[in-house]
Scaffold this motif. Structure first.
Motif, mmCIF file in Angstrom:
data_model
loop_
_atom_site.group_PDB
_atom_site.id
_atom_site.type_symbol
_atom_site.label_atom_id
_atom_site.label_comp_id
_atom_site.label_asym_id
_atom_site.label_seq_id
_atom_site.Cartn_x
_atom_site.Cartn_y
_atom_site.Cartn_z
ATOM 1 N N GLU A 1 -50.992 35.820 -23.194
ATOM 2 C CA GLU A 1 -51.902 37.062 -23.696
ATOM 3 C C GLU A 1 -50.294 38.109 -24.050
ATOM 4 O O GLU A 1 -50.654 39.460 -25.167
ATOM 5 C CB GLU A 1 -53.280 37.026 -22.392
ATOM 6 N N CYS B 1 -48.438 37.913 -26.734
ATOM 7 C CA CYS B 1 -48.913 38.224 -27.487
ATOM 8 C C CYS B 1 -48.886 39.332 -28.661
ATOM 9 O O CYS B 1 -49.187 39.950 -29.455
ATOM 10 C CB CYS B 1 -49.895 37.956 -27.912
ATOM 11 N N LYS B 2 -49.019 40.196 -27.280
ATOM 12 C CA LYS B 2 -49.185 41.566 -27.309
ATOM 13 C C LYS B 2 -47.559 42.522 -28.245
ATOM 14 O O LYS B 2 -47.781 43.800 -27.974
ATOM 15 C CB LYS B 2 -49.880 42.011 -26.251
ATOM 16 N N GLU B 3 -46.656 42.153 -26.257
ATOM 17 C CA GLU B 3 -45.622 42.805 -26.399
ATOM 18 C C GLU B 3 -44.131 42.329 -26.857
ATOM 19 O O GLU B 3 -43.412 43.372 -26.373
ATOM 20 C CB GLU B 3 -45.398 43.123 -24.985
#
Length: 271
Positions: A142, A145-147
């Motif tokens: 998670e 996938c964002k950063e």
């Protein structure tokens, strides 16, 4: 016979497999078809991913995407790290209809803490440890996938990129298997049925360096190993790694390493 750069990972029932490497000195360039996460617990380690050298620190995470060429070495000093393999039916890089390529170097304490939790669960005897391992791994993904995404492709782009990447891998693999032989741009171009100009620009585009610079880097890396682990003379080492001329070898070594082969051997062996 020289070893293949393809590493076949045995099929396991576990979705997440973890190995601990202590005092591990080096690995040869290789690739495989599953995701690999290397979690380091000391400094002075160097990892190559797609010919990019990464100097890792304690707590660093190296994310190896599927089919990426990579290797790790301590340059004469043993390394300590955890190697995590993930089955593709647990996590795939096809996310939301897009193919995701993650950054190789992740310096993120939140991610490191989650990997610590995964390792702790893996080493426990709890009957429900797999549930918690998966929970922590999904929290890890998670965050990245964002950063920590490098590129996102649609299917057409990904397939096209994969074919190009596959050809690049083949060329790099050939160089690593034949570094001790005569290698020229013309010879490689002929072998892979491309023009010299195309090969030169293609290799530079994919790696950020010329093909012959990479050839010399591979030869120098092999020479470092000989310097540290054998009593071979400088001339013998030069010949063994593909340099016919000891003076040319010494000049290239100094250019890439910043010292002569003799200085390197003396300095490293004194540590």
């Amino acid at each position: 016979m020289k070893p293949s750069t393809y590493e076949r990972i045995p099929h396991r029932e576990d979705h997440i497999t973890i190995k601990t490497f202590e005092n591990y000195n080096s690995a040869s360039l290789h690739w495989h078809e599953i995701i690999e996460i290397l979690y380091y617990h000391d400094d002075r380690t160097y990892v190559d991913c797609n010919l990019e050298e990464i100097h890792t620190k304690n707590g660093d995470i190296i994310f190896v995407n599927m089919n990426e060429l990579h290797k790790a070495t301590k340059r004469g000093f043993p390394a300590t790290y955890h190697c995590i393999h993930l089955r593709t039916d647990f996590f795939s890089n096809l996310i939301g209809g897009k193919y995701v390529v993650f950054k190789n170097l992740i310096r993120d304490k939140r991610c490191a803490d989650l990997l610590d939790n995964v390792i702790k669960c893996y080493e426990s005897d709890d009957f429900n440890k797999e549930i918690y391992m998966k929970k922590h791994m999904y929290e890890f993904f998670e965050i990245i996938c964002k950063e920590h995404v490098q590129e996102v492709f649609d299917r057409t782009q990904y397939m096209k990129n994969f074919k190009v990447y596959d050809k690049f891998n083949d060329i790099v693999i050939y160089i690593n298997d034949h570094y001790d032989e005569e290698i020229t741009v013309g010879m490689i171009a002929e072998k892979f049925f491309v023009s010299e100009s195309y090969l030169s620009s293609f290799f530079k585009e994919k790696s950020g360096k010329s093909m012959m610079k990479y050839v010399n880097e591979v030869r120098i890396e092999r020479a470092k190993t000989y310097l540290l682990r054998t009593n071979m003379s400088i001339g013998e080492i030069a010949d063994s790694v593909g340099f016919g001329d000891i003076n040319y070898f010494s000049r290239k070594f100094r250019l890439l390493v910043g010292m002569t082969p003799s200085e390197y051997r003396k300095r490293k062996n004194s540590l």
